[in-house]
Scaffold this motif. Structure first.
Motif, short mmCIF file in Angstrom:
data_model
loop_
_atom_site.label_atom_id
_atom_site.label_comp_id
_atom_site.label_asym_id
_atom_site.label_seq_id
_atom_site.Cartn_x
_atom_site.Cartn_y
_atom_site.Cartn_z
N TYR A 112 0.83 -1.20 0.00
CA TYR A 112 0.00 0.00 0.00
C TYR A 112 0.87 1.26 0.00
CZ TYR A 112 -3.62 -3.35 1.41
OH TYR A 112 -4.47 -4.42 1.47
N ALA A 113 1.95 1.24 0.73
CA ALA A 113 2.87 2.38 0.76
C ALA A 113 3.50 2.59 -0.62
CB ALA A 113 3.95 2.17 1.81
N ALA A 114 3.83 1.50 -1.30
CA ALA A 114 4.40 1.61 -2.65
C ALA A 114 3.37 2.18 -3.63
CB ALA A 114 4.89 0.25 -3.12
N ILE A 115 2.12 1.81 -3.47
CA ILE A 115 1.05 2.36 -4.31
C ILE A 115 0.96 3.87 -4.11
CG2 ILE A 115 -1.47 2.41 -4.67
CD1 ILE A 115 -0.06 -0.08 -5.83
N GLU A 116 1.00 4.30 -2.85
CA GLU A 116 0.92 5.73 -2.54
C GLU A 116 2.12 6.48 -3.11
OE1 GLU A 116 0.26 6.37 1.63
OE2 GLU A 116 -1.77 5.56 1.55
N THR A 117 3.30 5.90 -3.01
CA THR A 117 4.51 6.53 -3.55
C THR A 117 4.41 6.67 -5.06
OG1 THR A 117 5.86 5.67 -1.74
CG2 THR A 117 7.02 6.30 -3.75
N ALA A 118 4.00 5.61 -5.74
CA ALA A 118 3.86 5.65 -7.20
C ALA A 118 2.79 6.66 -7.60
CB ALA A 118 3.52 4.27 -7.74
N ALA A 119 1.68 6.69 -6.87
CA ALA A 119 0.61 7.62 -7.18
C ALA A 119 1.09 9.07 -7.07
CB ALA A 119 -0.58 7.39 -6.24
N THR A 120 1.83 9.35 -6.02
CA THR A 120 2.36 10.70 -5.82
C THR A 120 3.25 11.10 -6.99
OG1 THR A 120 2.25 10.47 -3.42
CG2 THR A 120 3.73 12.16 -4.27
N LYS A 121 4.13 10.19 -7.42
CA LYS A 121 5.02 10.47 -8.55
C LYS A 121 4.26 10.70 -9.84
CE LYS A 121 9.01 7.99 -6.72
NZ LYS A 121 9.90 6.84 -6.88
N LEU A 122 3.08 10.08 -9.96
CA LEU A 122 2.27 10.22 -11.18
C LEU A 122 1.25 11.36 -11.09
CD1 LEU A 122 1.63 6.42 -11.77
CD2 LEU A 122 3.06 7.92 -13.16
N GLY A 123 1.22 12.04 -9.95
CA GLY A 123 0.30 13.15 -9.79
C GLY A 123 -1.12 12.74 -9.44
N VAL A 124 -1.26 11.56 -8.84
CA VAL A 124 -2.56 11.04 -8.44
C VAL A 124 -2.64 11.11 -6.92
CG1 VAL A 124 -3.95 8.93 -8.35
CG2 VAL A 124 -2.70 9.50 -10.43
N ALA A 125 -3.83 11.38 -6.40
CA ALA A 125 -4.03 11.44 -4.95
C ALA A 125 -3.65 10.10 -4.33
CB ALA A 125 -5.47 11.80 -4.62
N PRO A 126 -2.62 10.07 -3.48
CA PRO A 126 -2.13 8.78 -2.96
C PRO A 126 -3.14 8.00 -2.13
CG PRO A 126 -1.00 10.63 -1.91
CD PRO A 126 -1.84 11.20 -3.00
N LYS A 127 -3.90 8.67 -1.31
CA LYS A 127 -4.89 7.96 -0.48
C LYS A 127 -6.01 7.38 -1.33
CE LYS A 127 -2.92 8.78 3.47
NZ LYS A 127 -2.11 7.74 4.06
N LEU A 128 -6.40 8.11 -2.37
CA LEU A 128 -7.44 7.61 -3.28
C LEU A 128 -6.93 6.39 -4.04
CD1 LEU A 128 -10.25 7.90 -4.49
CD2 LEU A 128 -9.27 9.52 -6.14
N ALA A 129 -5.69 6.45 -4.51
CA ALA A 129 -5.11 5.30 -5.22
C ALA A 129 -5.07 4.09 -4.29
CB ALA A 129 -3.71 5.64 -5.73
N ARG A 130 -4.66 4.30 -3.05
CA ARG A 130 -4.61 3.21 -2.07
C ARG A 130 -6.01 2.61 -1.87
NH1 ARG A 130 -1.40 2.73 3.22
NH2 ARG A 130 -2.58 1.26 4.43
N GLN A 131 -7.01 3.47 -1.70
CA GLN A 131 -8.38 3.00 -1.48
C GLN A 131 -8.87 2.18 -2.67
OE1 GLN A 131 -10.41 6.70 -0.81
NE2 GLN A 131 -9.96 6.73 1.38
N ARG A 132 -8.59 2.64 -3.86
CA ARG A 132 -9.05 1.93 -5.05
C ARG A 132 -8.31 0.61 -5.23
NH1 ARG A 132 -10.57 6.52 -9.53
NH2 ARG A 132 -12.14 7.53 -8.25
N PHE A 133 -7.03 0.58 -4.88
CA PHE A 133 -6.26 -0.65 -4.95
C PHE A 133 -6.88 -1.69 -4.02
CE2 PHE A 133 -2.88 -3.52 -3.68
CZ PHE A 133 -2.21 -3.79 -4.87
N ILE A 134 -7.17 -1.28 -2.80
CA ILE A 134 -7.76 -2.19 -1.81
C ILE A 134 -9.15 -2.62 -2.25
CG2 ILE A 134 -8.62 -2.33 0.57
CD1 ILE A 134 -6.21 -0.48 1.34
N ALA A 135 -9.94 -1.68 -2.77
CA ALA A 135 -11.30 -2.01 -3.21
C ALA A 135 -11.27 -3.06 -4.33
CB ALA A 135 -12.02 -0.75 -3.68
#
Length: 75
Positions: free
Chosen positions: A21-44
């Protein structure tokens, strides 16, 4: 004859996925995507029964999930 066991993590107690989940947030941040939202969608995606099969290798499930996130964020 050796015994074989099948285990599964229905309560989220066998696998610690925090590093994933931390890696998802890091990648999302680098791509300009809201990290918490990316994490939530990954888990969903992982928790969605429509994405569950009788057996799916964890690496393949994770890969499919990342592809799904790309579509979600139009990347």
């Amino acid at each position: 004859m050796s015994q074989k066991y099948l285990t599964f993590d229905c309560y989220g107690t066998l696998l610690n996925e925090e590093a994933t989940y931390a890696a998802i947030e890091t990648a999302a941040t680098k791509l300009g995507v809201a990290p918490k939202l990316a994490r939530q969608r990954f888990i969903a995606y992982q928790d969605d029964r429509n994405n569950m099969h009788p057996y799916l290798d964890y690496a393949l499930l994770t890969r499919n999930n990342l592809i799904h996130l790309d579509y979600q964020f139009a990347i």
